[in-house]
Design a protein around this motif. Structure first.
Motif, short mmCIF file in Angstrom:
data_model
loop_
_atom_site.label_atom_id
_atom_site.label_comp_id
_atom_site.label_asym_id
_atom_site.label_seq_id
_atom_site.Cartn_x
_atom_site.Cartn_y
_atom_site.Cartn_z
N ASN A 206 37.45 -29.90 -23.31
CA ASN A 206 36.85 -31.38 -22.99
C ASN A 206 35.42 -31.19 -22.27
O ASN A 206 34.49 -32.00 -22.66
CB ASN A 206 37.73 -31.94 -21.81
CG ASN A 206 37.21 -33.33 -21.63
OD1 ASN A 206 37.01 -34.16 -22.32
ND2 ASN A 206 37.34 -33.64 -20.21
N ASN B 297 39.82 -38.48 -12.99
CA ASN B 297 38.97 -37.62 -13.63
C ASN B 297 37.48 -38.10 -13.72
O ASN B 297 36.60 -37.59 -13.41
CB ASN B 297 39.39 -36.81 -14.84
CG ASN B 297 40.63 -35.95 -14.78
OD1 ASN B 297 40.97 -35.55 -13.63
ND2 ASN B 297 41.80 -36.18 -15.61
N GLU B 298 37.40 -39.18 -14.63
CA GLU B 298 36.12 -39.65 -15.08
C GLU B 298 35.21 -40.37 -14.26
O GLU B 298 34.19 -40.37 -14.32
CB GLU B 298 36.47 -40.55 -16.38
CG GLU B 298 36.95 -39.66 -17.47
CD GLU B 298 37.41 -40.74 -18.77
OE1 GLU B 298 36.55 -41.77 -19.04
OE2 GLU B 298 38.21 -40.30 -19.42
N PRO C 123 43.68 -32.81 -17.41
CA PRO C 123 44.13 -33.89 -18.34
C PRO C 123 45.00 -34.56 -17.93
O PRO C 123 46.10 -34.16 -17.42
CB PRO C 123 44.01 -33.28 -19.65
CG PRO C 123 43.42 -31.85 -19.30
CD PRO C 123 43.58 -31.63 -18.02
N SER C 124 45.30 -36.10 -18.13
CA SER C 124 46.45 -36.71 -18.17
C SER C 124 47.46 -36.81 -19.30
O SER C 124 46.91 -37.51 -20.09
CB SER C 124 46.07 -38.04 -17.55
OG SER C 124 45.77 -38.28 -16.39
N ARG D 299 45.15 -42.86 -20.41
CA ARG D 299 43.84 -43.04 -20.68
C ARG D 299 43.11 -43.83 -19.40
O ARG D 299 42.16 -43.49 -18.90
CB ARG D 299 43.47 -44.11 -21.63
CG ARG D 299 41.89 -44.64 -21.93
CD ARG D 299 42.02 -45.74 -22.91
NE ARG D 299 42.43 -47.04 -22.40
CZ ARG D 299 41.66 -47.92 -21.69
NH1 ARG D 299 40.15 -47.71 -21.27
NH2 ARG D 299 41.82 -49.16 -21.09
N ASP E 166 43.27 -41.11 -16.61
CA ASP E 166 41.96 -40.25 -16.70
C ASP E 166 40.84 -41.11 -16.29
O ASP E 166 39.98 -40.19 -15.65
CB ASP E 166 41.92 -39.84 -18.24
CG ASP E 166 42.52 -38.37 -18.45
OD1 ASP E 166 42.59 -37.73 -17.66
OD2 ASP E 166 42.51 -38.14 -19.82
#
Length: 463
Positions: A352, A249-250, A227-228, A242, A245
């Protein structure tokens, strides 16, 4: 006793290019080549030629892994070792012999072999000829290689992973210059990220065409996730988190699980005029070929804040125009590696995945701490007293256990790494293993943490 789920994976992870050595390889990967041309870039000028000699000592090494009661081990199949002709995916006989031998040895010792297809080790000639992962032709060649692996070894290997940390390929090769060819090119980085997602999907497509799922096999990818964490609850810091991430990640996780890129990321990259080239056919392949299972590598948290310089400044495009890294005051550190220690992030990842990613089956595919000069901790019996590693793993397992108790479908924990291995530019500066390796003699010795994990595995839990 904190008990873990039945049949929990207690294991460790390594890779072909970091353990095998370069023996009997017809082709060079990008790291083999980089060491040839710039050996000074590598710590103590130590390259991948010998690594931990797993090519020759795999039987003894796997026995040591069994001695500490590991029940699963992840490694990788080197494209440059298995394949003689990349265009046709014709195989190298010695490569086939070798990978058959190690798979059979793992199974003989009662250890589940977990195989990745790519661990940063692109054949260098595919970079020099086509631009590597910039090229969709290389994507097709990777799918051919993957299919050959499934055909050769799919009768015994039931757990497959397409890539290890594809985000690191993007960052290292195209943004931050810590992997060959050390470019800084945001537009290329975006296209490479897309192509890596496509390559993974095409490999999954090949896997399913061979009916391997009907034979009890599954396939996934291994992503380095964290997570950021914003530096504060100010709106600008939260927005920085946001976007960080979305990129870190996303961009890979969403495609892997849902088969599509996050709409907010596509919108951002389109606005910035760096969006990848794609086709409807490719997007359909991504949508239809999602993962069965997820591997998560976690070492340290990501902390970000609003950028000091406006994202609208005149500069070449980079993703971090939208966020700056943030060092939290009072943080715990592994000073040798320069990484913050924050085990609670593993719980946040678990929740998550539970809440936002279909509660997909997943495992901790890498976790660990690199420590230099471990001979400092050698006791009178000749064993390295690495209590710091035991403490590190214990804390992470405690937070992981909490996530599992709250419903996250985690089925395993793998340390990086079973035996001290060669580590890219860092070579052997930091050591990570349950088992030490004297790189001059190749004598391998179980550390205190190795004896400890043996009991954890036997108990399937923490006292």
């Amino acid at each position: 006793m904190r008990k873990f789920p039945e049949n929990f994976w207690w294991g460790a992870a390594t890779s072909g290019p970091q353990s095998e050595g370069r023996f009997n390889k017809k082709h060079a990967n990008v790291f083999d080549y980089w060491y040839e041309v710039e050996p000074e870039e590598f710590y103590d000028h130590v390259g991948p030629d010998t690594a931990s000699n797993f090519y020759h000592s795999y039987a003894e090494d796997i026995q040591l892994m069994k001695d500490i009661n590991l029940n699963s081990v992840r490694t990788s199949i080197q494209w440059t070792r298995l394949i003689d002709d990349f265009e046709t995916a014709t195989v190298n006989p010695d490569g086939v012999r070798y990978y058959n031998a190690i798979i059979d040895e793992f199974i003989k010792q009662g250890i589940t072999p977990v195989m990745a297809l790519h661990h940063f080790d692109l054949p260098v000639e595919l970079y020099h000829k086509y631009g590597g992962w910039e090229s969709k032709h290389v994507v097709e060649l990777f799918a051919k290689f993957a299919e050959r692996c499934f055909e050769l070894f799919g009768d015994r290997v039931k757990d497959w992973f397409t890539f290890n940390e594809p985000m690191v390929i993007v960052d290292g090769q195209y943004l931050y210059q810590f992997h060959y060819p050390k470019l800084i090119d945001g537009k290329k980085a975006v296209q490479v990220a897309y192509n890596l997602n496509l390559a993974s999907a095409k490999a999954i497509q090949a896997f399913r065409k061979l009916d391997l799922p009907q034979k009890g096999a599954r396939i996934g990818t291994v992503l380095n996730l964290t997570p950021s964490y914003p530096a504060s609850d100010h709106e600008a810091d939260i927005e920085a988190g946001r976007i960080a991430d979305l990129w870190r990640n996303e961009m890979f996780l969403n495609v892997a699980v849902f088969g599509e890129f996050p709409a907010a990321l596509v919108e951002l990259l389109t606005k910035d005029k760096v969006i990848w080239e794609s086709t409807e056919e490719e997007l359909a392949i991504l949508k239809a070929n999602t993962i069965d299972v997820l591997g998560v590598n976690f070492y340290h948290p990501s902390r970000v804040k609003a950028p000091d310089i406006s994202p609208n400044s005149t500069a070449n495009w980079m993703p971090d125009r939208y966020y700056d890294s943030y060092d939290m005051p009072g943080r715990r550190m592994n000073v040798d590696k320069g990484w913050e220690i924050y085990p609670e992030a593993l719980y946040d990842i678990a929740i998550n995945i539970r809440d936002n990613y279909k509660n997909i089956d997943w495992f901790v595919s890498e976790n660990g701490m690199g420590v230099s000069q471990e001979e400092r901790f050698l006791n009178e019996e000749g064993v390295i007293d690495d209590d710091y590693r035991i403490d590190f793993i214990t804390e992470h397992l405690e937070w992981l256990h909490k996530g599992i108790e709250e419903g996250s479908n985690c089925f395993g924990y793998h340390l990086w790494t079973p035996i001290d291995c060669w580590s890219w530019k860092n070579a052997y500066r930091n050591r990570y293993g349950f088992i030490s390796n004297n790189i001059h003699t190749q004598i391998k010795t179980i550390k205190k943490s190795g004896h400890w994990i043996k009991e954890v595995s036997k108990n399937n839990g923490l006292k």
